[in-house]
Design a protein around this motif. Structure first.
Motif, PDB file in Angstrom:
ATOM      1  N   ALA A  29       0.831  -1.210   0.000  1.00 34.85           N
ATOM      2  CA  ALA A  29       0.000   0.000   0.000  1.00 34.85           C
ATOM      3  C   ALA A  29       0.862   1.256   0.000  1.00 34.85           C
ATOM      4  CB  ALA A  29      -0.922  -0.006   1.208  1.00 34.85           C
ATOM      5  N   SER A  30       1.945   1.241   0.759  1.00 38.98           N
ATOM      6  CA  SER A  30       2.797   2.428   0.804  1.00 38.98           C
ATOM      7  C   SER A  30       3.558   2.616  -0.509  1.00 38.98           C
ATOM      8  CB  SER A  30       3.770   2.352   1.980  1.00 38.98           C
ATOM      9  OG  SER A  30       4.633   1.263   1.832  1.00 38.98           O
ATOM     10  N   LEU A  34       3.185   5.995  -2.655  1.00 40.49           N
ATOM     11  CA  LEU A  34       4.341   6.806  -3.039  1.00 40.49           C
ATOM     12  C   LEU A  34       4.455   6.950  -4.556  1.00 40.49           C
ATOM     13  CD1 LEU A  34       6.990   5.579  -0.464  1.00 40.49           C
ATOM     14  CD2 LEU A  34       6.064   7.883  -0.665  1.00 40.49           C
ATOM     15  N   PHE A  35       4.212   5.862  -5.287  1.00 39.90           N
ATOM     16  CA  PHE A  35       4.258   5.946  -6.751  1.00 39.90           C
ATOM     17  C   PHE A  35       3.196   6.908  -7.271  1.00 39.90           C
ATOM     18  CE2 PHE A  35       6.273   1.524  -7.532  1.00 39.90           C
ATOM     19  CZ  PHE A  35       7.534   2.070  -7.439  1.00 39.90           C
ATOM     20  N   TRP A  41       2.421  14.425  -8.479  1.00 42.35           N
ATOM     21  CA  TRP A  41       3.179  15.649  -8.211  1.00 42.35           C
ATOM     22  C   TRP A  41       3.834  16.163  -9.490  1.00 42.35           C
ATOM     23  CZ3 TRP A  41       3.799  17.467  -3.042  1.00 42.35           C
ATOM     24  CH2 TRP A  41       4.588  18.613  -2.924  1.00 42.35           C
ATOM     25  N   ILE A  42       4.481  15.261 -10.224  1.00 41.68           N
ATOM     26  CA  ILE A  42       5.182  15.668 -11.450  1.00 41.68           C
ATOM     27  C   ILE A  42       4.198  16.095 -12.535  1.00 41.68           C
ATOM     28  CG2 ILE A  42       6.653  14.819 -13.313  1.00 41.68           C
ATOM     29  CD1 ILE A  42       8.078  13.095 -11.175  1.00 41.68           C
ATOM     30  N   LEU A  68       9.712  10.999  -4.221  1.00 39.39           N
ATOM     31  CA  LEU A  68       8.572  10.146  -3.882  1.00 39.39           C
ATOM     32  C   LEU A  68       8.623   8.843  -4.674  1.00 39.39           C
ATOM     33  CD1 LEU A  68       5.755  12.848  -3.730  1.00 39.39           C
ATOM     34  CD2 LEU A  68       6.661  11.523  -1.809  1.00 39.39           C
ATOM     35  N   LEU A  69       8.962   8.925  -5.953  1.00 40.52           N
ATOM     36  CA  LEU A  69       9.086   7.721  -6.771  1.00 40.52           C
ATOM     37  C   LEU A  69      10.225   6.820  -6.276  1.00 40.52           C
ATOM     38  CD1 LEU A  69       8.572   9.219 -10.331  1.00 40.52           C
ATOM     39  CD2 LEU A  69       7.016   7.719  -9.095  1.00 40.52           C
ATOM     40  N   LEU A  70      11.348   7.440  -5.939  1.00 36.93           N
ATOM     41  CA  LEU A  70      12.479   6.655  -5.435  1.00 36.93           C
ATOM     42  C   LEU A  70      12.169   6.017  -4.085  1.00 36.93           C
ATOM     43  CD1 LEU A  70      15.507   8.895  -6.431  1.00 36.93           C
ATOM     44  CD2 LEU A  70      14.899   6.652  -7.341  1.00 36.93           C
ATOM     45  N   GLY A  71      11.405   6.713  -3.258  1.00 35.32           N
ATOM     46  CA  GLY A  71      10.989   6.124  -1.984  1.00 35.32           C
ATOM     47  C   GLY A  71      10.136   4.885  -2.195  1.00 35.32           C
ATOM     48  N   GLY A  72       9.239   4.944  -3.153  1.00 41.75           N
ATOM     49  CA  GLY A  72       8.431   3.776  -3.486  1.00 41.75           C
ATOM     50  C   GLY A  72       9.274   2.636  -4.013  1.00 41.75           C
TER      51      GLY A  72
END
Length: 80
Positions: A29-30, A34-35, A41-42, A68-72
């Motif tokens: 889910a996270s 994040l994705f 956002w972008i 955010l993408l890298l965190g996902g």
């Protein structure tokens, strides 16, 4: 009389923090959150020509979306 075998108590395997991270139930889910947040956002930044999400930040909005993408991706690589 027949003699019963005594069962030995089993030891719980101690898990390391890294192992616990791999078995998290909230990870999928996270990752999805994040994705979607990063893409939103972008896209929002490009569609509004920089006036949204935060106009003051300028092109740093792209960096935040990428983070955010890298965190996902980071969470998805640790989850099994």
């Amino acid at each position: 009389m027949r003699q019963q075998r005594l069962l030995k108590p089993t030891r719980k395997k101690e898990t390391s923090p890294r192992t616990r991270l791999m078995r998290l139930h909230w990870a999928p889910a996270s990752v999805a959150l994040l994705f979607l947040s990063g893409i939103t956002w972008i896209v929002l930044f490009h569609v509004t020509e920089g006036s949204l999400p935060v106009q003051r930040w300028g092109n740093w909005n792209l960096g935040i979306g990428m983070l955010l993408l890298l965190g996902g991706m980071g969470i998805s690589s640790k989850w099994t």
